[in-house]
Write an enzyme that holds these catalytic residues in place. Structure first.
Site, PDB file in Angstrom:
ATOM      1  N   PHE A   1       0.809  -1.214   0.000  1.00 21.70           N
ATOM      2  CA  PHE A   1       0.000   0.000   0.000  1.00 21.70           C
ATOM      3  C   PHE A   1       0.848   1.273   0.000  1.00 21.70           C
ATOM      4  CE2 PHE A   1       0.893  -0.068   4.521  1.00 21.70           C
ATOM      5  CZ  PHE A   1       0.795   1.250   4.937  1.00 21.70           C
ATOM      6  N   LYS A   2       2.105   1.156   0.397  1.00 19.21           N
ATOM      7  CA  LYS A   2       2.972   2.338   0.427  1.00 19.21           C
ATOM      8  C   LYS A   2       3.123   2.966  -0.962  1.00 19.21           C
ATOM      9  CE  LYS A   2       3.857   1.574   4.803  1.00 19.21           C
ATOM     10  NZ  LYS A   2       5.141   1.299   5.399  1.00 19.21           N
ATOM     11  N   ASP A   3       2.934   2.162  -2.018  1.00 17.30           N
ATOM     12  CA  ASP A   3       3.037   2.707  -3.376  1.00 17.30           C
ATOM     13  C   ASP A   3       1.994   3.785  -3.640  1.00 17.30           C
ATOM     14  OD1 ASP A   3       5.151   1.048  -4.321  1.00 17.30           O
ATOM     15  OD2 ASP A   3       3.741  -0.588  -4.644  1.00 17.30           O
TER      16      ASP A   3
ATOM     17  N   THR B   1       7.948   0.493   3.213  1.00 16.52           N
ATOM     18  CA  THR B   1       8.242   1.888   2.878  1.00 16.52           C
ATOM     19  C   THR B   1       9.507   1.986   2.040  1.00 16.52           C
ATOM     20  OG1 THR B   1       7.138   2.832   4.807  1.00 16.52           O
ATOM     21  CG2 THR B   1       8.876   4.145   3.831  1.00 16.52           C
TER      22      THR B   1
END
Length: 478
Positions: free
Chosen positions: A112-114, A145
């Site tokens: 989800f960091k993308d 991250t």
């Protein structure tokens, strides 16, 4: 729109100033002076917008020092089907009545960091080219991250990345994603310690103002407001997908939803807090922790008690193996009525002296669950194995270990008539050993990552010492 420090620094700054700065000069975190408000009519007008257009609408409420046409172009460049695998960008899947998974992990590094990091890379490049400057990004990662930042920044003009990570604490796939990169502007530093040691180093270097200014140090961790505000967008996107179009009187009785968020550093769920403060109809924000349950302890008891390295458990959801939640300061700032002196006492004096602070008898804390909608729960290794097995058996869907923590905790907080959206955090391949333990088979691997663990590694091992990291940076910056 201007921004204030949680510790009370008197300067009020615009977005692009804090974009490149990271921490405030007093060690605080930036927040907007006020949260812009979104009413029901505006929310309805956003229904059906492509994700990039929705991102522009939300980000433009916070960014007034980038021309609208340029900001719109940056959003359109960032959020594409080619990069994120679907037109929806964050598609919603119903698992069972009232329970949904919001897919946030289809970007370049499968986490989800993308969602925020791809935007951050484009914002950095835009602003640095506009200024004719360079930036040396110093970050800390517990797993996702780092790779998201490095893939977003590789090849970007004027940007170098120095990413610290805890030696031996990430999965082999996570390590390989980072350490196999050979780009000249990417530097990996493995720290002998845990994630909190890495995070402490980033803060220590950022608080050395002379060094920070001389070497133009910036951050990509969620202490950087730009990254957190980018995450606000997918709360709105999830809500708009989960609710039906409203008409007439329904605008005054807007459907509420709840979100469950696997949480370690509190950045992901803090974005949900911001969305709720903006007026998004969120009923509950459910904080799901693993065995490192600092945040669960706070929301149940009102005591925030950080742990040392020796007391930080190594778990099968390693990206949540965190005992000092950096972004928690932003929420507590709101919780204590934006009283900067009180906040500085809690996170400065009391944490330094006692390693904890206690709000259990505080009237503001007593009202917090109702006012801000936070509840919490904890998941263990046995829980996540069972949740992975159950999800695969009933729905034919593999989920990663962190998402399993979220789904397990979510089911303890379901309410009739209120959709529960669980935020997916990564794809299962990033934690293959635990998936194999749970299911007896390996998760699917995207073709582009075949054999990644066997690629040459480029990483430097250092002791947990901020001075050593500063020396490393000096040696790589011309």
């Amino acid at each position: 729109m201007k921004y204030v420090s949680t510790r009370g620094h008197t300067d009020r700054k615009h977005f692009c100033e804090i974009l490149l700065e990271g921490l405030a000069p007093d060690g605080g975190l930036y927040l907007p002076e006020v949260y812009p408000q979104v009413d029901a009519a505006t929310l309805e007008s956003w229904r059906g917008l492509p994700y990039a257009a929705l991102a522009f609408e939300i980000l433009s409420l916070y960014i007034d020092d980038i021309p609208a046409a340029d900001l719109k172009a940056i959003c359109e460049k960032t959020y594409t089907e080619d990069v994120f695998g679907s037109k929806e960008i964050v598609p919603l899947r119903m698992l069972e009545d009232g329970v949904y998974l919001e897919a946030l992990s289809n970007g370049p590094t499968l986490a989800f960091k993308d969602m925020a990091m791809q935007l951050l890379g484009n914002l950095f490049e835009y602003e640095l080219v506009r200024r004719g400057e360079e930036l040396n990004i110093l970050g800390a990662t517990s797993g996702d991250t780092g790779s998201a930042a490095e893939y977003a920044m590789r090849g970007k003009k004027g940007v170098r990345v120095f990413m610290t990570s805890p030696q031996g604490r990430m999965s082999p796939f996570q390590q390989a994603q980072m350490f196999s990169l050979q780009d000249a502007n990417i530097h990996n530093i493995a720290i002998e310690g845990v994630f909190d040691d890495c995070q402490d180093i980033v803060k220590a270097v950022s608080n050395d103002l002379a060094f920070k200014r001389k070497y133009k140090i910036g951050t990509v961790n969620s202490i950087n407001w730009a990254r957190l505000v980018a995450q606000v967008v997918y709360y709105f996107a999830g809500y708009l997908q989960a609710t039906q179009a409203s008409t007439g009187a329904a605008l005054t009785e807007v459907q509420k939803v709840s979100f469950t968020v696997p949480s370690g550093n509190f950045g992901n769920v803090c974005a949900g807090h911001v969305a709720r403060m903006m007026g998004l109809p969120i009923d509950k924000l459910v904080v799901a922790t693993n065995e490192n349950d600092v945040l669960d302890e706070f929301f149940r008891m009102g005591v925030y008690r950080v742990r040392g390295s020796a007391d930080t458990h190594e778990t099968s959801s390693p990206s949540m193996d965190i005992s000092k939640a950096s972004n928690f300061e932003r929420f507590v700032f709101d919780l204590v009525g934006r009283d900067a002196s009180r906040l500085a006492d809690l996170f400065g004096t009391q944490l330094a002296a006692q390693g904890r602070f206690d709000l259990s008898g505080d009237a503001a804390f007593q009202a917090a669950a109702q006012r801000y909608g936070f509840v919490s729960g904890k998941s263990t290794h046995a829980d996540r194995l069972q949740t992975i097995r159950d999800t695969f058996a009933r729905f034919g869907m593999m989920i990663d270990t962190h998402t399993a923590d979220g789904l397990k905790v979510a089911r303890a907080h379901l309410q009739s008539g209120v959709p529960m959206l669980v935020l997916e955090t990564a794809l299962p391949i990033k934690f293959a050993a635990t998936i194999e333990e749970a299911l007896g088979c390996m998760p699917p691997r995207p073709a582009r990552f075949e054999g990644i663990e066997n690629l040459p590694k480029r990483v430097t091992l250092l002791a947990a010492d901020a001075e050593l990291v500063k020396s490393f940076i000096r040696s790589r910056v011309s």
